[in-house]
Design a protein around this motif. Structure first.
Motif, PDB file in Angstrom:
ATOM      1  N   GLY A 232       0.803  -1.227   0.000  1.00  0.00           N
ATOM      2  CA  GLY A 232       0.000   0.000   0.000  1.00  0.00           C
ATOM      3  C   GLY A 232       0.829   1.267   0.000  1.00  0.00           C
ATOM      4  O   GLY A 232       0.275   2.371   0.037  1.00  0.00           O
ATOM      5  N   PHE A 233       2.159   1.142  -0.035  1.00  0.00           N
ATOM      6  CA  PHE A 233       3.032   2.329  -0.005  1.00  0.00           C
ATOM      7  C   PHE A 233       3.495   2.703  -1.410  1.00  0.00           C
ATOM      8  O   PHE A 233       3.660   1.837  -2.273  1.00  0.00           O
ATOM      9  N   LYS A 234       3.710   4.011  -1.590  1.00  0.00           N
ATOM     10  CA  LYS A 234       4.275   4.480  -2.856  1.00  0.00           C
ATOM     11  C   LYS A 234       5.683   3.912  -2.977  1.00  0.00           C
ATOM     12  O   LYS A 234       6.450   3.969  -2.014  1.00  0.00           O
ATOM     13  N   GLY A 236       9.126   3.932  -5.253  1.00  0.00           N
ATOM     14  CA  GLY A 236       9.923   4.537  -6.326  1.00  0.00           C
ATOM     15  C   GLY A 236      10.275   5.986  -6.051  1.00  0.00           C
ATOM     16  O   GLY A 236      11.068   6.586  -6.774  1.00  0.00           O
ATOM     17  N   THR A 237       9.715   6.536  -4.973  1.00  0.00           N
ATOM     18  CA  THR A 237       9.924   7.953  -4.652  1.00  0.00           C
ATOM     19  C   THR A 237      11.406   8.335  -4.595  1.00  0.00           C
ATOM     20  O   THR A 237      11.815   9.348  -5.152  1.00  0.00           O
ATOM     21  N   GLY A 238      12.189   7.531  -3.903  1.00  0.00           N
ATOM     22  CA  GLY A 238      13.594   7.890  -3.661  1.00  0.00           C
ATOM     23  C   GLY A 238      14.513   7.570  -4.830  1.00  0.00           C
ATOM     24  O   GLY A 238      15.735   7.708  -4.704  1.00  0.00           O
ATOM     25  N   ARG A 272      12.480 -12.227  -6.302  1.00  0.00           N
ATOM     26  CA  ARG A 272      11.051 -12.501  -6.147  1.00  0.00           C
ATOM     27  C   ARG A 272      10.813 -12.432  -4.646  1.00  0.00           C
ATOM     28  O   ARG A 272      11.171 -13.354  -3.906  1.00  0.00           O
ATOM     29  N   ALA A 273      10.245 -11.302  -4.203  1.00  0.00           N
ATOM     30  CA  ALA A 273      10.117 -11.042  -2.764  1.00  0.00           C
ATOM     31  C   ALA A 273       8.684 -11.346  -2.328  1.00  0.00           C
ATOM     32  O   ALA A 273       7.760 -10.568  -2.613  1.00  0.00           O
ATOM     33  N   ARG A 274       8.519 -12.498  -1.659  1.00  0.00           N
ATOM     34  CA  ARG A 274       7.168 -12.823  -1.181  1.00  0.00           C
ATOM     35  C   ARG A 274       6.864 -11.967   0.040  1.00  0.00           C
ATOM     36  O   ARG A 274       7.697 -11.820   0.936  1.00  0.00           O
ATOM     37  N   ILE A 390      23.927  -2.085  -0.269  1.00  0.00           N
ATOM     38  CA  ILE A 390      22.683  -1.691   0.406  1.00  0.00           C
ATOM     39  C   ILE A 390      22.079  -2.882   1.162  1.00  0.00           C
ATOM     40  O   ILE A 390      21.630  -2.761   2.298  1.00  0.00           O
ATOM     41  N   PHE A 391      22.114  -4.052   0.520  1.00  0.00           N
ATOM     42  CA  PHE A 391      21.389  -5.186   1.092  1.00  0.00           C
ATOM     43  C   PHE A 391      22.142  -5.838   2.267  1.00  0.00           C
ATOM     44  O   PHE A 391      21.532  -6.524   3.085  1.00  0.00           O
ATOM     45  N   GLU A 392      23.458  -5.600   2.345  1.00  0.00           N
ATOM     46  CA  GLU A 392      24.239  -6.185   3.442  1.00  0.00           C
ATOM     47  C   GLU A 392      23.609  -5.847   4.796  1.00  0.00           C
ATOM     48  O   GLU A 392      23.360  -6.714   5.618  1.00  0.00           O
ATOM     49  N   PHE A 403       8.163  -9.282   7.151  1.00  0.00           N
ATOM     50  CA  PHE A 403       7.049  -9.531   6.228  1.00  0.00           C
ATOM     51  C   PHE A 403       7.524 -10.011   4.850  1.00  0.00           C
ATOM     52  O   PHE A 403       6.706 -10.390   4.022  1.00  0.00           O
ATOM     53  N   VAL A 404       8.816  -9.938   4.599  1.00  0.00           N
ATOM     54  CA  VAL A 404       9.305 -10.162   3.233  1.00  0.00           C
ATOM     55  C   VAL A 404      10.345 -11.281   3.200  1.00  0.00           C
ATOM     56  O   VAL A 404      11.270 -11.290   4.009  1.00  0.00           O
ATOM     57  N   THR A 405      10.181 -12.228   2.288  1.00  0.00           N
ATOM     58  CA  THR A 405      11.182 -13.280   2.087  1.00  0.00           C
ATOM     59  C   THR A 405      11.496 -13.389   0.599  1.00  0.00           C
ATOM     60  O   THR A 405      10.580 -13.576  -0.220  1.00  0.00           O
TER      61      THR A 405
END
Ligand code: HEM
Length: 433
Positions: A232-234, A236-238, A272-274, A390-392, A403-405
């Motif tokens: 439900g969040f926008k 791509g803003t950043g 693919r982020a469930r 970034i992901f480290e 919430f994300v896997t």
């Protein structure tokens, strides 16, 4: 049907024959006059038609900084040949076919070995190009696979194209991960995107086979509005502005540091982020906003009013606590937290139905669960200072991880674009002869 679709010239039998002639010339590396005419006809069919096509030829491949379409169909392929010539021939055929498909023209397979294949299925006839873009990528397996340099390209693997490390929490299923080649179709119509991948898969028969695919969608919120993801969040803003060539050179396009064939290209990381939507949907909005560090409705950073207001990571509340929480997604992802690292995200949502789950352990959840989430895609000039950097931290500390896997994905070197008459990746093959 959209206005765009209504304005598009219909694919005609004549166009089909011209396209066929064009592909027959693929082996000779240039388009025949027939195919060139078909392309001209499609590209020059008037101002209205121009709205529905995106350019295919150019310094960069399409589908990276192209304004995002409403649908994607991503396919990763495994190469099933040891013959370098067969790979080259495939890339030649794919390039010629892609140019036709992006111009709204059907393609056909020239004289197959022992049977006459049916022409390009007619399911597309009557639909426009729908701003189709096709973006081709090379996986690690094109260079060296299982210790074998099958095509003599091993020494040409770019330094920046490293294997991604294992990140905490990722559950990458092999059947949905990797691939020697990738093709991302994006279009404003899901059938057009899928049709393009089917044609490319058809052309690959005997040389490459599909390893995994992923479809995705974005709602069209209008050109000046950021689309929302399933949380439900926008989303791509950043992002850096795709209209700022300097920013794109700095963040997206491989430059002088890269081998010549990669210049003007980029590196794609896909996940693919469930998303555990059942869980997310029961959270209070205030908690959701803390998770991201932004307001849900406006998209403004916490502590600010408007979506595009700057993210102030130093702001503190009356108790001295950070207004944008320490483990919020935006704080961890913001360039100020990670030595200026930036990427260009081009995400789509996915919705692959629902599966039954039964936990025999607290909290004993049983029932159907959505298999839905985000097809996270990001492009960058160097993955070591982009996604990996970034992901480290994010993979360890982000509140969003509850919430994300990530259940699948890949990493692909996206070569620079092709000029007419060239095939995608040609400069790599020439450099290694
Ligand atoms: C399901 C997975 C993800 C979701 C739902 C998601 C969602 C969001 C949202 C809602 C924002 C705030 C709005 C915006 O700036 O676009 C955001 C920002 C951002 N995300 Fe994600 N994201 C996900 C995964 C990732 C991953 C894996 C990375 C990179 C490793 C990433 C990198 C970023 C970056 C760089 C920003 C901009 C931060 C800034 O400069 O303000 N995201 N994301």
């Amino acid at each position: 049907m959209t206005d765009h679709d209504r304005n598009e010239p219909r694919a005609t039998r004549r166009g089909f024959l011209a396209a066929t002639a064009g592909l027959a010339a693929v082996a000779g590396s240039t388009l025949t006059p027939g195919a060139a005419q078909a392309l001209d006809a499609a590209q020059g069919a008037g101002v209205e038609a121009a709205k529905t096509t995106e350019p295919f030829w150019g310094a960069h491949q399409g589908g990276i900084i192209t304004p995002i379409q409403t649908h994607t169909y991503f396919a990763a392929f495994d190469l099933a040949t040891d013959k370098r010539g067969a790979v080259e021939k495939l890339l030649r055929a794919w390039t010629a076919a892609a140019a036709l498909l992006c111009a709204g023209q059907p393609v056909d397979i020239p004289g197959a070995d022992d049977y006459e294949p049916a022409p390009d299925p007619s399911d597309l006839l009557g639909l426009s190009a729908s701003r189709l873009t096709l973006t081709f990528g090379f996986g690690a397996g094109l260079f060296v696979k299982d210790g074998r340099d099958r095509y003599g390209l091993g020494t040409h693997r770019p330094e920046a194209f490293v294997d991604l490390p294992n990140f905490p929490g990722e559950q990458l299923a092999p059947a949905r991960t990797g691939g020697d080649l990738s093709v991302q179709a994006c279009a404003d119509n899901p059938q057009v995107a899928f049709h393009a991948i089917r044609q490319l898969a058809r052309l690959a028969y005997g040389v490459a086979q599909i390893r995994w695919v992923q479809a995705g969608f974005n709602s069209d919120y209008g050109a000046n509005n950021t689309p929302r993801n399933l949380m439900g969040f926008k989303d791509g803003t950043g992002n850096p502005s795709t209209n700022d060539p300097k920013a794109m050179d700095a963040v997206v396009w491989a430059g002088e540091e890269a081998p010549a064939w990669m210049r003007g290209g980029s590196y794609l990381v896909i996940r693919r982020a469930r998303i555990a939507l059942e869980h997310w949907d029961r959270m209070k909005v205030a908690f959701q906003e803390q998770t991201f560090g932004r307001r849900k409705l406006s998209g403004a950073p916490l502590g600010a009013d408007k979506e595009l207001d700057p993210v102030d990571l130093d702001a503190k509340d009356a108790d001295g606590n950070p207004v944008i929480p320490e483990n919020s997604h935006v704080r961890l992802a913001h360039q100020a937290s990670i030595e200026g690292s930036r990427i260009l995200r081009r995400a789509f949502s996915y919705n692959d139905g629902a599966n039954f789950t039964a936990e025999r352990w607290p909290p004993w959840r049983q029932g159907m669960e959505f298999d839905a989430g985000l097809v996270f895609m990001c492009y960058q000039r160097d993955p070591r200072s982009g996604f990996i950097k970034i992901f480290e931290k994010m993979s360890r500390f982000d509140m969003m991880n509850q919430f994300v896997t990530n259940t699948g994905g890949g990493h692909f070197a996206i070569p620079g674009g092709a000029v007419e008459g060239e095939f995608i990746g040609q400069r790599l093959f020439e450099a290694s002869t």
